[in-house]
Design an enzyme around this catalytic site. Structure first.
Site, PDB file in Angstrom:
ATOM      1  N   GLU A  51       0.808  -1.226   0.000  1.00 10.03           N
ATOM      2  CA  GLU A  51       0.000   0.000   0.000  1.00 10.03           C
ATOM      3  C   GLU A  51       0.847   1.284   0.000  1.00 10.03           C
ATOM      4  O   GLU A  51       0.461   2.278  -0.620  1.00 10.03           O
ATOM      5  CB  GLU A  51      -0.942   0.022   1.211  1.00 10.03           C
ATOM      6  CG  GLU A  51      -2.027  -1.031   1.181  1.00 10.03           C
ATOM      7  CD  GLU A  51      -1.638  -2.327   1.872  1.00 10.03           C
ATOM      8  OE1 GLU A  51      -2.506  -3.190   2.079  1.00 10.03           O
ATOM      9  OE2 GLU A  51      -0.428  -2.470   2.207  1.00 10.03           O
ATOM     10  N   LYS A 163     -17.556   0.408   5.503  1.00  5.68           N
ATOM     11  CA  LYS A 163     -18.057  -0.620   4.589  1.00  5.68           C
ATOM     12  C   LYS A 163     -19.545  -0.460   4.308  1.00  5.68           C
ATOM     13  O   LYS A 163     -19.996  -0.654   3.165  1.00  5.68           O
ATOM     14  CB  LYS A 163     -17.779  -2.011   5.169  1.00  5.68           C
ATOM     15  CG  LYS A 163     -18.151  -3.153   4.231  1.00  5.68           C
ATOM     16  CD  LYS A 163     -17.755  -4.511   4.807  1.00  5.68           C
ATOM     17  CE  LYS A 163     -18.084  -5.627   3.822  1.00  5.68           C
ATOM     18  NZ  LYS A 163     -17.686  -6.959   4.360  1.00  5.68           N
TER      19      LYS A 163
END
Length: 574
Positions: A51, A163
């Site tokens: 990342e 989410k």
């Protein structure tokens, strides 16, 4: 037709409206709804192998184009792995938007699996950040993020998305306008200050233009060139500003600062007017601040008012967009030209003569050897091959400084490096982003053997996408810059700087399906570089250079920039 959309699809619609072409990212549990929505979406997702490198690649995209780069990571460790890249972008004023997943809203604060306080962690390492709490706010937040990242002084913006926001559904309406009452950008500059600046420029006997990254970010390179030519002023460009004035321009002196040239540093020291454009008076340029440009009045142009007077007081401050300000300054400077006094012209001629003498006394001379490859020789060969037109992405260390000293950049956005933070591992992933952004360009990633091994996983990304990046490892067997400091300032007590066990370049590249080789002889250097450039795909060159070469000039920590170490200490005669 219904505009009912999931949050994930709403996000992608916003990215399309921001003209996003690709996202550099790594998926995880809470971002799966987004990746599912991207399954057949035209925005390209580039799968990096770490990342942190997603943030560096997004920077490479942004630095090479001026557009906002985008990276994406999941919650917890995915988001925290972006942090170094965000700090790096903040210090170098690079516009990126980082999209991170977060645990479901109702679990925030419960120490849920892969939960981290991303919003709190990144507050100090972004220009601004958001936590999306309501799906209806998502489109406005995304467009605000891009606006903030790209306007004023550019920088990174993070959007943390739970989410359930990705999974929820709501009616989507395009955002018509951005209205941020607390976000003020002053672009035009004060008219009276601009006129006074032009007058000071003509009155100066020994002016020096000091141009930084703001010239690149503000697309003010043409205006800079016009000013320099109107004034016929010697000009230095900082590490972040290289390419703002073409390196082959007769008024370009070099980079100033800790590893700047003798002429650049002496010119700043003796100037009577410092025209500072898009710079922040970084300590690596100024050295001991009290001794920096001690005889000069300072005109400081910057779009960020916080930079004016932060490190060095400005005799004439101008807050504004450097492109707009220079356009106005140039017009007035041209109008005042007929009023220039002959005495000033004579002093200017003497000033240029002094600059030329300094350049001749201590040039940035490339060193050559028939028995070992000198790092300066390597950089001069890359310069010859690139012709001032290739994108060069540097890692951090000695090779970075030699690249800045010896490689020409005749256009903006060709020199990509981690300036303010000095992040090792930056070179390769930034080259990935640059090559995606500019497939028409020859892209070099120049790395030390230390920084290269921090980014080895991205060889898989390069191989997977067939990116024709030319990977150049300047291998001296050490953490070179750290070794140089230990040698010069710590009685040569070398500790934890030796790098052994470097992989076989041919085998390593071959394991990923492309070519590589190791070069040790000066006679093989030029043919090897030319072979790498001819290769249509990626190529890894491990160049073994002189292990004990140091970067000179060098200003010791705490020293004034005219107190340069120009060469290795001479042995004491017995």
């Amino acid at each position: 037709m219904s505009n009912l959309m999931s949050g994930a699809k709403m996000l992608l619609e916003c990215l399309v409206r921001e003209n996003v072409e690709c996202i550099f990212g790594y998926p995880g549990g809470v971002t799966l709804p987004l990746y599912d929505a991207m399954y057949d979406h035209p925005i390209r997702h580039v799968l990096v192998r770490h990342e942190e490198n997603a943030a560096f690649a997004a920077q490479g995209y942004a630095r090479s184009t001026g557009r906002v780069g985008v990276c994406c990571a999941t919650s917890g460790p995915g988001a925290t792995n972006l942090t170094t890249g965000l700090v790096d972008a903040l210090l170098d004023s690079i516009p990126i938007v980082a999209l991170t997943g977060q645990v479901t809203s109702k679990l925030i604060g419960s120490d849920a699996f892969q939960e981290a306080d991303t919003f709190g962690i990144t507050r100090s390492c972004t220009k601004h950040n958001f936590l999306v709490k309501n799906l209806a706010d998502l489109p406005q937040i995304i467009h605000e993020a891009f606006y903030i990242a790209a306007t004023g002084r550019p920088g990174p913006v993070l959007v943390d998305i739970p989410k359930d926001i990705f999974q929820g559904h709501a009616q989507y309406s395009p955002v018509g306008a951005i209205h941020l009452p607390g976000y003020k950008i002053h672009t035009d500059g004060h008219a009276g200050q601009i006129r006074r600046a032009a007058q000071m420029m003509w009155e100066s006997r020994k002016p020096m233009v000091y141009a930084g990254g703001g010239i690149i970010h503000g697309a003010a390179h043409e205006e800079l060139r016009e000013l320099v030519e109107l004034l016929d002023a010697p000009t230095v460009c900082t590490l972040m500003g290289l390419g703002g004035l073409p390196s082959d321009h007769p008024n370009f002196i070099s980079m100033p600062g800790m590893h700047g040239s003798y002429a650049a540093n002496m010119g700043i020291t003796e100037a009577d007017l410092l025209i500072a454009l898009g710079v922040r008076f970084d300590d690596r340029v100024t050295g001991r601040l009290a001794a920096f440009a001690p005889h000069a009045k300072v005109i400081h142009v910057d779009i960020d008012p916080a930079e004016i007077g932060k490190n060095r007081n400005a005799d004439l401050p101008i807050v504004g967009d450097v492109k707009k300000v220079l356009s106005k300054v140039n017009k007035i400077v041209a109008e005042l030209a007929p009023q220039a006094k002959p005495a000033v012209a004579a002093d200017r001629a003497a000033w240029w003569q002094r600059i030329r003498e300094w350049k001749a006394e201590h040039p940035l001379a490339a060193e050559y050897s028939t028995t070992e490859i000198k790092p300066q020789h390597l950089m001069k060969e890359i310069d010859r091959i690139s012709g001032g037109k290739a994108i060069v992405c540097s890692d951090v260390g000695q090779h970075q400084m030699w690249s800045a000293q010896f490689i020409r950049f005749n256009e903006p956005r060709l020199w990509l490096n981690s300036g303010g933070l000095g992040s090792m591992g930056f070179g390769m992933p930034s080259a990935i982003g640059a090559q995606f952004a500019r497939p028409d360009k020859l892209v070099f990633a120049i790395m030390g053997d230390g920084g290269f091994q921090m980014s080895v996983p991205e060889l898989a990304t390069i191989a997977s996408y067939g990116l024709p990046v030319k990977l150049i490892v300047m291998n001296n067997g050490y953490l070179g810059m750290v070794r140089q400091w230990q040698e010069l300032f710590y009685n040569n007590r070398l500790n934890a700087v030796t790098l052994d066990c470097f992989p076989d370049a041919e085998k390593l590249a071959g394991a990923y399906g492309f070519k590589g080789r190791t070069i040790e002889s000066p006679a093989d250097l030029t043919p090897a570089l030319e072979e790498a450039v001819r290769e249509p795909g990626p190529y890894l060159l491990n160049i073994k250079v002189s292990p004990y070469e140091n970067v000179y000039p060098m200003v010791p920590a705490g020293g004034a920039i005219n107190e340069m170490v120009l060469a290795p200490p001479k042995p004491v005669a017995v």
